[in-house]
Design a protein around this motif. Structure first.
Motif, PDB file in Angstrom:
ATOM      1  N   UNK A 312       0.831  -1.196   0.000  1.00 19.28           N
ATOM      2  CA  UNK A 312       0.000   0.000   0.000  1.00 19.28           C
ATOM      3  C   UNK A 312       0.872   1.255   0.000  1.00 19.28           C
ATOM      4  N   UNK A 313       1.903   1.274   0.837  1.00 17.80           N
ATOM      5  CA  UNK A 313       2.769   2.452   0.922  1.00 17.80           C
ATOM      6  C   UNK A 313       3.549   2.670  -0.371  1.00 17.80           C
ATOM      7  N   UNK A 314       3.905   1.562  -1.021  1.00 18.90           N
ATOM      8  CA  UNK A 314       4.634   1.681  -2.289  1.00 18.90           C
ATOM      9  C   UNK A 314       3.712   2.288  -3.361  1.00 18.90           C
ATOM     10  N   UNK A 320       9.184   2.997  -0.766  1.00 22.04           N
ATOM     11  CA  UNK A 320       9.634   1.616  -0.554  1.00 22.04           C
ATOM     12  C   UNK A 320      10.112   1.569   0.891  1.00 22.04           C
ATOM     13  N   UNK A 321       9.454   0.762   1.735  1.00 19.04           N
ATOM     14  CA  UNK A 321       9.798   0.741   3.159  1.00 19.04           C
ATOM     15  C   UNK A 321      11.236   0.254   3.360  1.00 19.04           C
ATOM     16  N   UNK A 322      11.954   0.941   4.269  1.00 22.29           N
ATOM     17  CA  UNK A 322      13.327   0.510   4.599  1.00 22.29           C
ATOM     18  C   UNK A 322      13.308  -0.715   5.504  1.00 22.29           C
ATOM     19  N   UNK A 323      12.238  -0.819   6.326  1.00 21.38           N
ATOM     20  CA  UNK A 323      12.198  -1.898   7.319  1.00 21.38           C
ATOM     21  C   UNK A 323      10.910  -2.711   7.190  1.00 21.38           C
ATOM     22  N   UNK A 324      10.717  -3.338   6.007  1.00 23.35           N
ATOM     23  CA  UNK A 324       9.450  -4.074   5.805  1.00 23.35           C
ATOM     24  C   UNK A 324       9.333  -5.284   6.735  1.00 23.35           C
ATOM     25  N   UNK A 341       3.474   1.766   9.364  1.00 21.88           N
ATOM     26  CA  UNK A 341       4.830   1.241   9.530  1.00 21.88           C
ATOM     27  C   UNK A 341       5.574   2.089  10.569  1.00 21.88           C
ATOM     28  N   UNK A 342       6.463   1.472  11.365  1.00 24.07           N
ATOM     29  CA  UNK A 342       7.186   2.202  12.410  1.00 24.07           C
ATOM     30  C   UNK A 342       7.912   3.410  11.818  1.00 24.07           C
ATOM     31  N   UNK A 343       8.461   3.228  10.599  1.00 20.08           N
ATOM     32  CA  UNK A 343       9.370   4.255  10.071  1.00 20.08           C
ATOM     33  C   UNK A 343       8.686   5.552   9.651  1.00 20.08           C
ATOM     34  N   UNK A 344       7.333   5.581   9.623  1.00 22.08           N
ATOM     35  CA  UNK A 344       6.687   6.850   9.265  1.00 22.08           C
ATOM     36  C   UNK A 344       6.087   7.528  10.498  1.00 22.08           C
TER      37      UNK A 344
END
Length: 871
Positions: A312-314, A320-324, A341-344
């Motif tokens: 979904x984020x892509x 592109x999530x760094x920590x999928x 996702x944690x990274x956002x």
């Protein structure tokens, strides 16, 4: 003698009627004390000049409601600006963030409810609120003046509340309010606590009535907040991950559980939508990582497909999530399935940490916040200058002003009592600055220890046999000197591991060695074994246990061993020392029982565990030996539910051990805040009277009921540097204040009975809620100070009277009794109570059964009950 076995009254006949007690009133101050040498002090109370006349009180209701106070304040502020011409011309009303608004002059709206519309500019779209204002009352400041000058007994609460809101209005808009304190984000300092937490400094502020004047109590305070930082960094701190790039695998179950425990309930803001930083509250952490965690996505065509968070984020944000492989935060309402996702996400700043700090964090916190008394005095003075109350336009408009100088107070330093020891020398100790020592003195009545055992739960490689041998020799040397001879070798000395071995070992020892007096248990540091040793020793077997840290066995010091002896002697029924009989107050000419009571509640954030009520009673005339009663009760219940039965038991035990019935009961009650005085007095005084009547018709000993408070913000400083004591520059032990900053009419006083070693001493505050015994000020202050010298665990005067301190120890020990043996060793963080699961049940039967199980779990063995097992 007490009729111990009177038959119950026939059914339908009420038990001996407890006389209906009218609404109790606290006694008036009998006089001011005069004992002791005079000392000039300053208190962190600042005089407030008050306006005359009336203040107008309005009720506010905002819809939609449920907004946090911060938003409510914004709404009202906007309202006052928007309607400044029509309604608030020239007025600066003040607001408490909930329902109460005060203005100096009446608003031109009459007494009818008026509805106003208020618009707050929002992110994306504006938010519209409706505010209803209705006149409630005129608050008379004259009534307050009358009370301060002692002409009326009742202090008008509403006038004080109005004044408090006036004083807090502006700081509430500029700082982050927490309770009665205000905090602001760290500038020019940085005190990380680890685990994503940091120290914020701020100040406490409250208005207090005192003789002839209102006072503003200002103190520096500090508390733990969550650091404003990316959630990824927060996770690394919580899980001790040094470098996130090395975390290439999904979190383990235990990592996820630990992380969830810390982040659940916190607010986060998103970073992937440009300037729109929406905030959410975390409700959970997903089991699956972002690359496989899916949710139902509604397409434009109207059909719903399962889509993973990473995909979904892509597709939606071209990210592109760094920590999928890391999990997602589930935010908002559980049923809505919103995953981030944690990274956002970032942790939102300004969130106070209410969860219990770890031991390490607590010690860091103390180091960061401890200030010597002169430093604290300087900081408070700087604060007051910086706050510059008299420039606050709201105060100006209400006609309130503050004197920026601390209040000068006359204090007195009471003389300490002499302490009588026993043995051959019958030596006396004279405390100096709240401290004395046992060198060359022997216990008033020392126990001879013939049959004793050692159980070592530290591994043999850490504590070797020769270390145990040496420890035994040194203990024997010190204990012989102290008049508590430990004869011969231990009858048993073995190594053991883990809590599971405690019960079988103790049962074996009890059955094998007749007359076993003591088990010395060596522990390897913080361990679940401790709770189990106390459960099996205190509750199951009735064996006296003394735990010792491995490090103190490997490196013995006379000080540590001597302290161990103080504890061991009373656990076996000995008496360490007594107050010299000739220096005790007149009260001791007749039989008197001292009671101490306390309630401990589960840590913040816990919604289910019971509270624990404990009460101890003196069992001799010294008073030196105490017996304990303990009960579990409803979660966060502030009143001791079963007090009547508990007091009755203690009175029976007093009679059995002294063959006297007390003619007076002196009750020190800890853990009550001012707001609960009336409630606690009405219920608990009635319960004590009821206990007496249940024992014998017409038995009516005089009761004195005193509340002990340590959780307040009054601090006292020496006006003359020559009076300062020690490195921390504190007031001397025995400093007493009962004028200037105390209640206008009631019987209360401050007493600092201990010598402050670190930071600034906190004097204890005593408030007499009831007094049949007609104490004068000197008698009660002296009695209280002497009782602070009877605490068995150290040779120093402590900060509250021994009975109140013991009640605290008993309740704290009961927390350990409730910890099940296979879990965490810390009763505060451990949820493994026997019968913990009851909150999932619907029926009340379960609740009743649960209380029975918990009560059993804290019921002390009859053999243990006779001694001070809690020392």
């Amino acid at each position: 003698m007490f009729p111990m076995n009177t038959p119950p009254p026939p059914v339908g006949v009420p038990p001996a009627a407890v006389p209906a007690i009218p609404n109790f009133q606290c006694p008036a101050r009998p006089n001011h004390g005069s004992e002791g040498r005079h000392i000039l002090l300053r208190a962190n109370h600042f005089q407030v000049r008050m306006p005359k006349g009336v203040i107008h009180h309005y009720d506010i209701s905002i819809s939609p409601d449920k907004c946090p106070r911060r938003v409510n304040r914004e709404i009202i502020e906007t309202m006052v600006l928007s309607y400044s011409q029509k309604i608030f011309a020239g007025q600066k009303p003040v607001f408490d963030g909930r329902k109460n608004l005060y203005s100096r002059d009446p608003l031109p709206i009459g007494r009818e409810k008026v509805e106003l519309e208020v618009t707050l500019p929002g992110e994306g779209k504006d938010r519209v609120f409706k505010v209803a204002i209705k006149w409630v009352a005129q608050v008379s400041l004259f009534a307050l003046e009358e009370a301060l000058e002692g002409r009326t007994h009742q202090i008008p609460f509403e006038a004080i509340q109005a004044l408090d809101v006036v004083m807090r209005h502006l700081p509430s808009m500029t700082y982050t309010p927490v309770g009665r304190s205000f905090f602001s984000p760290p500038v020019d300092y940085d005190h990380p606590l680890g685990g994503g937490r940091e120290v914020w400094f701020g100040f406490h502020q409250s208005v207090r009535p005192s003789q002839w004047k209102m006072m503003l109590n200002i103190d520096v305070s500090a508390t733990a907040f969550y650091k404003s930082q990316p959630v990824i960094e927060f996770m690394c701190e919580v899980l001790d991950i040094q470098n996130i790039q090395e975390q290439r695998r999904p979190l383990t179950d235990s990592q996820r559980v630990k992380f969830t425990k810390e982040i659940k309930g916190l607010k986060v803001e998103i970073t992937h939508c440009g300037t729109m930083k929406r905030k959410y509250r975390v409700c959970n952490v997903t089991r699956r990582p972002a690359q496989t965690q899916s949710f139902p996505l509604q397409l434009e065509s109207g059909q719903t497909v399962e889509c993973t968070v990473a995909k979904y984020f892509l597709e939606r944000y071209k990210m592109k999530l760094q920590f999928p492989h890391l999990p997602c935060l589930q935010v908002g309402q559980e049923q809505k399935h919103t995953y981030l996702p944690l990274e956002v996400c970032n942790i939102v700043g300004g969130q106070r940490c209410i969860k219990k700090l770890t031991d390490m964090q607590t010690s860091t916190m103390i180091k960061a916040t401890a200030r010597s008394a002169p430093d604290r005095e300087r900081e408070i003075n700087n604060l007051v200058r910086k706050a510059d109350f008299n420039r606050d336009p709201h105060l100006q408009l209400f006609g309130v002003s503050v004197n920026y100088r601390m209040t000068d107070v006359q204090g007195r330093v009471l003389a300490p009592p002499k302490i009588q020891y026993g043995g051959r020398t019958k030596a006396q100790a004279v405390p100096n600055q709240g401290v004395w020592d046992m060198r060359g003195k022997q216990f008033y009545s020392g126990i001879e220890i013939r049959v004793w055992a050692i159980a070592c739960f530290a591994p043999q490689r850490t504590v070797r046999e020769d270390a145990l041998r040496n420890f035994t020799q040194q203990l024997q040397r010190i204990s012989n000197d102290a008049g508590m001879p430990v004869t011969g070798q231990p009858c048993f000395c073995k190594y053991a591991t883990g809590p599971d071995q405690v019960e079988p070992m103790f049962r074996y020892l009890k059955n094998t060695f007749q007359g076993l007096q003591l088990i010395v248990v060596v522990l390897p540091g913080k361990t679940p074994v401790y709770a189990e040793v106390k459960r099996v020793g205190d509750i199951l077997c009735g064996l006296a246990t003394q735990c010792v840290q491995a490090k103190n066995v490997n490196r013995t010091s006379p000080q540590t061993l001597s302290n161990l002896c103080l504890k061991i002697n009373v656990k076996l029924g000995g008496i360490n020392n007594i107050l010299l009989p000739s220096v005790r107050p007149h009260l001791f000419h007749e039989p008197v029982i001292f009671l101490g009571a306390d309630i401990t509640h589960p840590p913040a954030g816990d919604r289910y565990r019971p509270s624990i009520a404990a009460i101890v009673g003196s069992m001799d005339a010294h008073p030196s030996r105490y017996s304990a009663q303990v009960r579990v009760q409803q979660h966060r219940q502030e009143i001791i539910q079963d007090l009547s039965t508990m007091v009755k038991e203690l009175l029976i035990q007093f009679y059995k051990s002294t063959r006297f019935k007390p003619t007076r009961i002196i009750f020190y009650r800890d853990g009550v805040s001012e707001g609960q005085f009336a409630q606690v007095l009405t219920s608990e005084l009635r319960a004590v009277r009821e206990a007496c009547m249940k024992l014998e018709v017409g038995y009516q000993p005089g009761i004195t009921f005193i509340v002990v408070q340590k959780r307040h913000h009054t601090r006292l400083f020496c006006a003359d540097r020559k009076d300062q004591i020690g490195r921390s520059g504190n007031i001397p032990a025995g400093t007493t204040v009962d004028a200037g900053i105390t209640h206008p009419t009631e019987f209360d006083f401050f007493l600092c009975s201990h010598a402050g070693i670190q930071g600034t001493s906190r004097p204890s505050h005593y408030h007499v809620l009831w007094d049949d015994n007609r104490f004068n000020a000197d008698e009660l202050q002296m009695l209280t100070y002497q009782l602070c010298h009877t605490y068995v665990r150290c040779t120093r005067s402590v900060s509250i009277p021994a009975p109140a301190y013991y009640a605290h120890l008993v309740a704290f020990r009961a927390r350990y009794h409730l910890v099940e043996k296979d879990h965490d060793s810390d009763p505060a963080t451990c949820s493994s109570y026997t019968g913990e699961g009851s909150h999932h049940s619907g029926g009340n039967g379960e609740e009743g059964h649960n209380t029975t199980a918990l009560t059993r779990a804290v019921t002390v063995h009859p053999d243990t009950c006779k001694v001070m097992y809690f020392a």
